[in-house]
Design a protein around this motif. Structure first.
Motif, PDB file in Angstrom:
ATOM      1  N   PHE A  92       0.814  -1.207   0.000  1.00 27.76           N
ATOM      2  CA  PHE A  92       0.000   0.000   0.000  1.00 27.76           C
ATOM      3  C   PHE A  92       0.855   1.268   0.000  1.00 27.76           C
ATOM      4  CE2 PHE A  92      -2.818   3.294   1.648  1.00 27.76           C
ATOM      5  CZ  PHE A  92      -3.832   3.187   0.703  1.00 27.76           C
ATOM      6  N   ALA A  93       1.921   1.278   0.800  1.00 30.44           N
ATOM      7  CA  ALA A  93       2.745   2.492   0.869  1.00 30.44           C
ATOM      8  C   ALA A  93       3.446   2.726  -0.470  1.00 30.44           C
ATOM      9  CB  ALA A  93       3.757   2.385   2.004  1.00 30.44           C
ATOM     10  N   ALA A  94       3.861   1.650  -1.131  1.00 32.05           N
ATOM     11  CA  ALA A  94       4.521   1.816  -2.440  1.00 32.05           C
ATOM     12  C   ALA A  94       3.523   2.376  -3.454  1.00 32.05           C
ATOM     13  CB  ALA A  94       5.094   0.484  -2.916  1.00 32.05           C
ATOM     14  N   TYR A  95       2.263   1.930  -3.366  1.00 31.05           N
ATOM     15  CA  TYR A  95       1.211   2.472  -4.246  1.00 31.05           C
ATOM     16  C   TYR A  95       0.943   3.947  -3.909  1.00 31.05           C
ATOM     17  CZ  TYR A  95      -3.729   3.749  -4.842  1.00 31.05           C
ATOM     18  OH  TYR A  95      -4.889   4.439  -5.083  1.00 31.05           O
ATOM     19  N   GLN A  96       0.765   4.220  -2.609  1.00 30.24           N
ATOM     20  CA  GLN A  96       0.452   5.599  -2.209  1.00 30.24           C
ATOM     21  C   GLN A  96       1.598   6.549  -2.559  1.00 30.24           C
ATOM     22  OE1 GLN A  96      -0.501   5.984   1.989  1.00 30.24           O
ATOM     23  NE2 GLN A  96      -2.492   6.829   1.479  1.00 30.24           N
ATOM     24  N   TYR A  97       2.822   6.040  -2.490  1.00 34.11           N
ATOM     25  CA  TYR A  97       3.957   6.902  -2.816  1.00 34.11           C
ATOM     26  C   TYR A  97       3.880   7.344  -4.281  1.00 34.11           C
ATOM     27  CZ  TYR A  97       8.510   8.805  -3.602  1.00 34.11           C
ATOM     28  OH  TYR A  97       9.511   9.679  -3.937  1.00 34.11           O
ATOM     29  N   GLU A  98       3.663   6.392  -5.178  1.00 32.39           N
ATOM     30  CA  GLU A  98       3.581   6.736  -6.611  1.00 32.39           C
ATOM     31  C   GLU A  98       2.393   7.659  -6.858  1.00 32.39           C
ATOM     32  OE1 GLU A  98       6.034   6.082  -8.416  1.00 32.39           O
ATOM     33  OE2 GLU A  98       7.011   4.558  -7.139  1.00 32.39           O
ATOM     34  N   LEU A  99       1.296   7.373  -6.163  1.00 35.71           N
ATOM     35  CA  LEU A  99       0.083   8.174  -6.329  1.00 35.71           C
ATOM     36  C   LEU A  99       0.310   9.633  -5.895  1.00 35.71           C
ATOM     37  CD1 LEU A  99      -3.034   8.425  -6.731  1.00 35.71           C
ATOM     38  CD2 LEU A  99      -3.261   7.731  -4.340  1.00 35.71           C
ATOM     39  N   TYR A 100       0.755   9.811  -4.660  1.00 36.36           N
ATOM     40  CA  TYR A 100       0.903  11.170  -4.136  1.00 36.36           C
ATOM     41  C   TYR A 100       2.010  11.923  -4.873  1.00 36.36           C
ATOM     42  CZ  TYR A 100      -2.257  10.342  -0.160  1.00 36.36           C
ATOM     43  OH  TYR A 100      -3.350  10.097   0.636  1.00 36.36           O
ATOM     44  N   ASP A 101       3.030  11.189  -5.286  1.00 32.48           N
ATOM     45  CA  ASP A 101       4.112  11.830  -6.019  1.00 32.48           C
ATOM     46  C   ASP A 101       3.544  12.527  -7.262  1.00 32.48           C
ATOM     47  OD1 ASP A 101       6.805  12.461  -6.568  1.00 32.48           O
ATOM     48  OD2 ASP A 101       6.896  10.809  -8.009  1.00 32.48           O
ATOM     49  N   ARG A 102       2.592  11.853  -7.936  1.00 27.03           N
ATOM     50  CA  ARG A 102       1.995  12.448  -9.143  1.00 27.03           C
ATOM     51  C   ARG A 102       0.902  13.457  -8.804  1.00 27.03           C
ATOM     52  NH1 ARG A 102       4.242   7.996  -9.771  1.00 27.03           N
ATOM     53  NH2 ARG A 102       5.212   7.297 -11.720  1.00 27.03           N
TER      54      ARG A 102
ATOM     55  N   GLY B 268       1.463  16.979  -1.472  1.00 28.08           N
ATOM     56  CA  GLY B 268       2.797  17.506  -1.181  1.00 28.08           C
ATOM     57  C   GLY B 268       3.244  17.146   0.223  1.00 28.08           C
ATOM     58  N   LYS B 269       2.315  17.186   1.166  1.00 32.87           N
ATOM     59  CA  LYS B 269       2.644  16.827   2.547  1.00 32.87           C
ATOM     60  C   LYS B 269       2.711  15.300   2.672  1.00 32.87           C
ATOM     61  CE  LYS B 269       1.063  17.742   7.285  1.00 32.87           C
ATOM     62  NZ  LYS B 269       0.440  16.485   7.747  1.00 32.87           N
ATOM     63  N   ALA B 270       1.714  14.624   2.089  1.00 31.07           N
ATOM     64  CA  ALA B 270       1.588  13.181   2.288  1.00 31.07           C
ATOM     65  C   ALA B 270       2.739  12.403   1.647  1.00 31.07           C
ATOM     66  CB  ALA B 270       0.249  12.696   1.734  1.00 31.07           C
ATOM     67  N   VAL B 271       3.278  12.919   0.560  1.00 32.62           N
ATOM     68  CA  VAL B 271       4.303  12.132  -0.136  1.00 32.62           C
ATOM     69  C   VAL B 271       5.529  11.931   0.761  1.00 32.62           C
ATOM     70  CG1 VAL B 271       5.536  14.025  -1.313  1.00 32.62           C
ATOM     71  CG2 VAL B 271       5.355  11.778  -2.415  1.00 32.62           C
ATOM     72  N   LYS B 272       5.805  12.932   1.613  1.00 31.15           N
ATOM     73  CA  LYS B 272       6.957  12.801   2.529  1.00 31.15           C
ATOM     74  C   LYS B 272       6.645  11.752   3.602  1.00 31.15           C
ATOM     75  CE  LYS B 272       7.823  17.683   1.955  1.00 31.15           C
ATOM     76  NZ  LYS B 272       7.105  18.838   2.487  1.00 31.15           N
ATOM     77  N   GLU B 273       5.408  11.788   4.093  1.00 28.86           N
ATOM     78  CA  GLU B 273       5.016  10.813   5.118  1.00 28.86           C
ATOM     79  C   GLU B 273       5.083   9.395   4.541  1.00 28.86           C
ATOM     80  OE1 GLU B 273       1.727  13.859   7.146  1.00 28.86           O
ATOM     81  OE2 GLU B 273       1.043  12.259   5.830  1.00 28.86           O
ATOM     82  N   VAL B 274       4.524   9.255   3.348  1.00 26.95           N
ATOM     83  CA  VAL B 274       4.422   7.929   2.746  1.00 26.95           C
ATOM     84  C   VAL B 274       5.801   7.396   2.345  1.00 26.95           C
ATOM     85  CG1 VAL B 274       3.479   6.710   0.763  1.00 26.95           C
ATOM     86  CG2 VAL B 274       2.031   8.262   2.061  1.00 26.95           C
ATOM     87  N   HIS B 275       6.710   8.312   2.044  1.00 26.76           N
ATOM     88  CA  HIS B 275       8.086   7.880   1.749  1.00 26.76           C
ATOM     89  C   HIS B 275       8.648   7.136   2.959  1.00 26.76           C
ATOM     90  CE1 HIS B 275      12.474   8.286   1.172  1.00 26.76           C
ATOM     91  NE2 HIS B 275      12.153   8.075  -0.083  1.00 26.76           N
TER      92      HIS B 275
END
Lengths: 324, 240
Positions: free
Chosen positions: B100-110, B124-131
């Motif tokens: 899930f985190a790998a999916y969310q990372y790609e998602l939020y990154d875009r 922008g905030k979430a991508v750092k958390e999900v990283h």
């Protein structure tokens, strides 16, 4: 006098010179063995209280009645795990490991605060724990920020800041209930009714006047790891809390509670110390449940910790091979 | 412009996984993990609150984050099935976290590049958390995969448990700000890389489970919501 005794005396004199001048003993300093053992017991009991204390509040994370309250509660319980970490680390500076201390907790050879052997039956209990239990903990712990053992004193500075934030959050949560519906206000009053006396008992048995119970107060004061008596701290807590209960519009369940002008303090009914001793000995409503939960979590996690250890060893071996 | 349905789907994913991770608190294998899992749950809950609040605004019917979290029944939840699965053992939870985190990372990154400013700000905030979430899960999959025989066996079983729920993450979604099908390739590169490093095989493809985005959930969600919602619903209109 034999030379060894002379050295022991010199070391003890150096220790007391630091303690008496309100200095800090650091891990590398000489310290009497009894001081070291007492501190280990005290810091470990505090650490155990933090991690067992995660259970009664954690009990409401899944059911918190708003997403904002859920976030506040999750953050609070996370802070408690963090406090457990710094306190175990402080104890480790005295030459014991976290694993040893956890083992002593799990085998009932060390204790945790008996307050956590009471159940959290309603949402208002979460607020009451913040307001009363954290309030009592702060009263106990603020003087420890000046205790004679450096690592413990420093851990307590950070912990007290966070506890004070938790106490305000608990108060604010109860204030929202008491300003809410009749059912919410009744829930808050019921929580106060159940948590008041156990919170007073958190300061321990009477240890001044005629009621000195043969505890450790005098020795601990001499060592600078206790600054005030249980009774002084209990009084300070009552004096601080009564006006707050008035702001909340809740009634403290003590018909004899009143301001005493002559003493400059509130008079109040003492908690039932027989009950305190029964709970300490294991006969509280949740002793078995709390300890079983802790031991199960530890046992269920054993394979994970073993895997982490095995992986670290393999990585180290790989690095050593690469370096060779 | 982001659709209400899309904001709700992403918000529900974060809310339901936060609820599941909260169940680990005071049960984790070590104290550091109590802290880490609570922290991840808290990040997800924060994302959920912003996204649900926004979904309520887009809907324009006066529903706030709590109205959406506490007053919908399971047929109205739009989360993927993966996040509602029971925690299982630590290996199942870490397998789910990695996926899930790998999916969310790609998602939020875009989504940082979304034309919708609110969504771009959340991302922008979430991508750092999900990283961090992805890194946390990666480290554990490596340790468990290459730890002991038992941890390896459990990690394999954990991956097999969650694998049927992977395809649903990448299904087309009408009105999505970012096309989920485009996330599959970078997700695969990352996750397969971690599994290779851990000496684990990618589980064999199995029949995939789906339906969450249409409100067709597993039986597990009803119990999760019963617990999440009961107190709030017992006091209609109360402020907490």
């Amino acid at each position: 006098m034999a030379p060894t005794d002379q050295r022991t005396d010199d070391r003890e004199a150096a220790f007391y010179a630091i303690v008496d001048s309100d200095g800090r003993i650091e891990p590398r300093d000489d310290m009497p063995e009894a001081y070291r053992r007492t501190l280990i017991r005290q810091i470990a009991q505090h650490a155990h209280s933090e991690i067992i204390g995660m259970q009664p509040e954690g009990n409401w994370i899944s059911r918190a009645p708003s997403l904002r309250r859920k976030a506040i509660l999750l953050a609070k319980v996370q802070d408690e795990a963090g406090h457990g970490l710094y306190l175990y680390a402080a104890a480790e500076t005295l030459g014991v490991s976290r694993d040893q201390l956890l083992d002593l907790l799990h085998t009932r050879k060390q204790k945790y605060s008996s307050i956590f052997n009471y159940p959290t039956l309603t949402w208002a209990d979460v607020g009451a724990i913040g307001w009363l239990v954290d309030g009592a903990a702060i009263t106990n712990q603020v003087p420890l920020t000046r205790c004679s053992y450096g690592p413990y004193a420093r851990a307590m500075v950070r912990i007290c800041k966070e506890e004070s934030f938790h106490q305000r959050q608990g108060f604010e949560s109860l204030l929202t209930l008491t300003r809410g519906s009749a059912a919410q206000k009744a829930m808050a009053q019921d929580a106060l009714d159940r948590w008041w006396y156990p919170s007073l008992a958190m300061f321990g048995p009477p240890d001044t006047g005629e009621q000195v119970s043969g505890g450790h107060t005098e020795q601990s004061m001499r060592w600078g790891i206790k600054r005030f008596s249980n009774d002084e701290l209990r009084q300070r807590f009552v004096d601080m809390t009564v006006p707050q209960s008035e702001v909340l519009g809740l009634t403290i369940p003590d018909p004899d509670l009143r301001w005493n002008d002559e003493r400059g303090h509130y008079d109040f009914t003492a908690p039932d110390y027989d009950e305190l001793f029964r709970v300490i000995k294991g006969d509280g409503p949740c002793n078995e449940q709390r300890l079983r939960h802790r031991v199960e979590a530890h046992e269920d996690g054993a394979w994970v910790r073993e895997a982490a250890g095995a992986y670290a060893a393999k990585q180290q071996a790989k690095r050593a091979e690469a370096a060779a | 412009m982001t659709t209400q349905r899309y904001a709700l789907a992403l918000g529900d994913d974060a809310l339901i996984l936060a609820q599941r991770l909260g169940e680990w608190v005071a049960r984790a294998p070590e104290l550091e993990e109590d802290v880490a899992l609570a922290n991840i749950a808290l990040d997800l809950l924060g994302q959920a609150r912003t996204l649900l609040t926004y979904a309520g605004e887009l809907e324009g019917a006066g529903r706030d984050e709590d109205a959406l979290a506490y007053w919908r029944d399971d047929r109205d939840f739009r989360n993927v099935l993966l996040v509602e699965l029971p925690n299982g053992d630590f290996a199942v939870t870490m397998a789910r976290q990695l996926v899930f985190a790998a999916y969310q990372y790609e998602l939020y990154d875009r989504l940082r590049g979304s034309a919708d400013e609110t969504v771009a700000a959340v991302a922008g905030k979430a991508v750092k958390e999900v990283h961090y979430h992805r890194d946390h899960a990666t480290q554990w999959v490596l340790r468990l995969g290459d730890g002991t025989d038992e941890s390896r066996r459990r990690m394999v079983a954990g991956l097999e448990t969650v694998w049927p729920y992977v395809d649903e993450l990448f299904e087309p979604f009408d009105g999505a700000d970012v096309d989920p099908t485009a996330l599959r390739e970078p997700w695969t590169a990352y996750v397969h890389g971690v599994l290779a490093e851990a000496g684990l095989s990618v589980p064999e493809p199995t029949a995939s489970r789906r339906g969450g985005r249409d409100g067709l959930h597993t039986e597990h969600l009803g119990y999760l919501l019963a617990e999440l919602q009961h107190l709030h619903r017992s006091h209609p209109g109360a402020t907490w």
